[in-house]
Design a protein around this motif. Sequence first.
Motif, PDB file in Angstrom:
ATOM      1  N   MET A  30      56.865   0.092  66.929  1.00 34.79           N
ATOM      2  CA  MET A  30      57.327   1.571  66.658  1.00 34.79           C
ATOM      3  C   MET A  30      56.944   2.061  68.160  1.00 34.79           C
ATOM      4  O   MET A  30      55.862   1.783  68.853  1.00 34.79           O
ATOM      5  CB  MET A  30      56.893   2.210  65.537  1.00 34.79           C
ATOM      6  CG  MET A  30      57.025   1.452  64.282  1.00 34.79           C
ATOM      7  SD  MET A  30      56.172   2.377  62.949  1.00 34.79           S
ATOM      8  CE  MET A  30      57.298   3.962  62.826  1.00 34.79           C
ATOM      9  N   ASP A  32      56.309   5.481  70.426  1.00 32.14           N
ATOM     10  CA  ASP A  32      55.291   6.768  70.103  1.00 32.14           C
ATOM     11  C   ASP A  32      56.305   7.792  69.238  1.00 32.14           C
ATOM     12  O   ASP A  32      55.665   8.384  68.289  1.00 32.14           O
ATOM     13  CB  ASP A  32      54.985   7.317  71.316  1.00 32.14           C
ATOM     14  CG  ASP A  32      53.833   6.327  72.151  1.00 32.14           C
ATOM     15  OD1 ASP A  32      53.454   5.533  71.486  1.00 32.14           O
ATOM     16  OD2 ASP A  32      53.654   6.638  73.277  1.00 32.14           O
ATOM     17  N   GLU A  65      58.804   7.432  67.257  1.00 30.35           N
ATOM     18  CA  GLU A  65      58.895   7.097  65.549  1.00 30.35           C
ATOM     19  C   GLU A  65      57.417   7.279  64.927  1.00 30.35           C
ATOM     20  O   GLU A  65      57.394   7.611  63.907  1.00 30.35           O
ATOM     21  CB  GLU A  65      59.324   5.398  65.658  1.00 30.35           C
ATOM     22  CG  GLU A  65      60.360   5.240  65.921  1.00 30.35           C
ATOM     23  CD  GLU A  65      61.030   3.899  66.115  1.00 30.35           C
ATOM     24  OE1 GLU A  65      62.098   3.419  65.969  1.00 30.35           O
ATOM     25  OE2 GLU A  65      60.208   3.018  66.473  1.00 30.35           O
ATOM     26  N   VAL A  66      56.322   6.936  65.574  1.00 38.99           N
ATOM     27  CA  VAL A  66      55.086   7.253  65.044  1.00 38.99           C
ATOM     28  C   VAL A  66      54.914   8.536  64.801  1.00 38.99           C
ATOM     29  O   VAL A  66      54.534   8.720  63.619  1.00 38.99           O
ATOM     30  CB  VAL A  66      53.832   6.329  65.658  1.00 38.99           C
ATOM     31  CG1 VAL A  66      52.682   6.709  65.194  1.00 38.99           C
ATOM     32  CG2 VAL A  66      54.141   5.033  65.720  1.00 38.99           C
ATOM     33  N   ASP A 115      57.047  10.835  64.256  1.00 39.19           N
ATOM     34  CA  ASP A 115      58.062  11.250  63.108  1.00 39.19           C
ATOM     35  C   ASP A 115      57.427  10.847  61.882  1.00 39.19           C
ATOM     36  O   ASP A 115      57.827  11.406  60.797  1.00 39.19           O
ATOM     37  CB  ASP A 115      59.367  10.731  63.372  1.00 39.19           C
ATOM     38  CG  ASP A 115      60.284  11.467  64.598  1.00 39.19           C
ATOM     39  OD1 ASP A 115      59.623  12.560  64.879  1.00 39.19           O
ATOM     40  OD2 ASP A 115      61.184  10.942  65.156  1.00 39.19           O
ATOM     41  N   TRP A 116      56.681   9.504  61.799  1.00 41.70           N
ATOM     42  CA  TRP A 116      56.498   9.057  60.779  1.00 41.70           C
ATOM     43  C   TRP A 116      55.285  10.125  59.880  1.00 41.70           C
ATOM     44  O   TRP A 116      55.423  10.088  58.612  1.00 41.70           O
ATOM     45  CB  TRP A 116      55.676   7.869  60.808  1.00 41.70           C
ATOM     46  CG  TRP A 116      54.969   6.917  59.716  1.00 41.70           C
ATOM     47  CD1 TRP A 116      53.666   7.070  59.334  1.00 41.70           C
ATOM     48  CD2 TRP A 116      55.718   6.199  58.729  1.00 41.70           C
ATOM     49  NE1 TRP A 116      53.507   6.312  57.982  1.00 41.70           N
ATOM     50  CE2 TRP A 116      54.555   5.925  58.010  1.00 41.70           C
ATOM     51  CE3 TRP A 116      56.788   5.547  58.721  1.00 41.70           C
ATOM     52  CZ2 TRP A 116      55.106   4.925  57.002  1.00 41.70           C
ATOM     53  CZ3 TRP A 116      57.270   4.637  57.652  1.00 41.70           C
ATOM     54  CH2 TRP A 116      56.475   4.136  56.826  1.00 41.70           C
ATOM     55  N   TRP A 117      54.581  10.698  60.678  1.00 40.10           N
ATOM     56  CA  TRP A 117      53.712  11.729  60.111  1.00 40.10           C
ATOM     57  C   TRP A 117      54.145  13.088  60.280  1.00 40.10           C
ATOM     58  O   TRP A 117      53.230  14.128  60.296  1.00 40.10           O
ATOM     59  CB  TRP A 117      52.166  11.511  60.645  1.00 40.10           C
ATOM     60  CG  TRP A 117      51.573  10.176  60.327  1.00 40.10           C
ATOM     61  CD1 TRP A 117      51.616   8.938  61.023  1.00 40.10           C
ATOM     62  CD2 TRP A 117      51.171   9.919  59.087  1.00 40.10           C
ATOM     63  NE1 TRP A 117      50.722   7.878  60.431  1.00 40.10           N
ATOM     64  CE2 TRP A 117      50.707   8.518  59.263  1.00 40.10           C
ATOM     65  CE3 TRP A 117      50.973  10.439  57.929  1.00 40.10           C
ATOM     66  CZ2 TRP A 117      50.191   7.855  58.108  1.00 40.10           C
ATOM     67  CZ3 TRP A 117      50.315   9.922  56.704  1.00 40.10           C
ATOM     68  CH2 TRP A 117      49.814   8.847  56.827  1.00 40.10           C
ATOM     69  N   GLY A 118      55.542  13.395  60.506  1.00 39.89           N
ATOM     70  CA  GLY A 118      55.893  14.756  60.881  1.00 39.89           C
ATOM     71  C   GLY A 118      55.558  15.472  59.574  1.00 39.89           C
ATOM     72  O   GLY A 118      55.539  15.102  58.592  1.00 39.89           O
ATOM     73  N   THR A 119      55.247  16.951  59.959  1.00 42.26           N
ATOM     74  CA  THR A 119      54.741  17.777  58.940  1.00 42.26           C
ATOM     75  C   THR A 119      55.008  19.295  59.375  1.00 42.26           C
ATOM     76  O   THR A 119      54.796  19.459  60.752  1.00 42.26           O
ATOM     77  CB  THR A 119      53.415  17.444  58.685  1.00 42.26           C
ATOM     78  OG1 THR A 119      52.903  18.589  57.689  1.00 42.26           O
ATOM     79  CG2 THR A 119      52.508  17.770  60.065  1.00 42.26           C
TER      80      THR A 119
END
Length: 280
Positions: free
Chosen positions: A1, A3, A5-6, A8-12
């Motif tokens: 993945m 950076d 994508e990573v 966005d994976w933990w987007g908050t």
Amino acid sequence: MTDIEVADWWGTAVSRIEPDHIELRGIPVADLIGEIGFGAMIWLMVRGERPTGRQARLLEAALVAGVDHGPHAPSIAIARMAATCGVGLNNAMASAVNTLGDSHGGAGQQCVELLDDVLDAAAGSAAIDEAATEVIAAWRARGVRYLPGFGHRFHTRDPRRDPLLSLVEQAVDDGTVPGDHLRAALAVETALNKGRSRPVPMNIDGATAVIHAELGFPAPLARGLFVLSRSVGILAHAWEETGQGRRNKGPVPPAVRPTYLGEHPAQPAAPHDTEAEGIR
């Protein structure tokens, strides 16, 4: 993945943490420290906006009311027992919080669902009193023996009920909340007590359910807010227990022997005493 994508994976939208910078719901934490109460902070974090002063005070009242109910409550008893097992405060608190389920700690959420059902039924042209009677019957038909938010195994009238409902009434009068869930709860209380010689008044779960629902919190958050509230009492009891010197505290004092409910093994027959019978 990548950076991105990573990331966005933990987007908050709850927080933004960068070197030398912390934002909570878009507000620098430095602007919140010393300027906002804990109840208002809970509101901000969960809902993404600041409450008004009156909203925050009403939420605070519900949080304060639910902090403790002594070792009668399983969560408090477990906190105290766990604290004597060498696990530390964090584990004692986690052990206690993990008991807050449907039967102990979940009635606030269930009561909000009950009141929502009453309001939905009333919206179909039924008067609020008729809707309450219909919903009670429907919940009974589903096998619900104890209506969540009403009655108490320890108190004939929960001492937290009246002050909380009085605050809701004031909030209705000043336009802070609409009052629909309050009316639904009082209608359920009235319908539930028809023909009873021993009243079944609203309890802490019902009163706080009214507050949470009036403030616009969805039913599942009523349970989460109760967990936050009760965690204060859990911490206090666990901390007190650590200073009392007990080790491996059990649910009953050591001298008490729980009743054995299993089968007893068959006793071997006594030896036949021929001498006693004069047999040689």
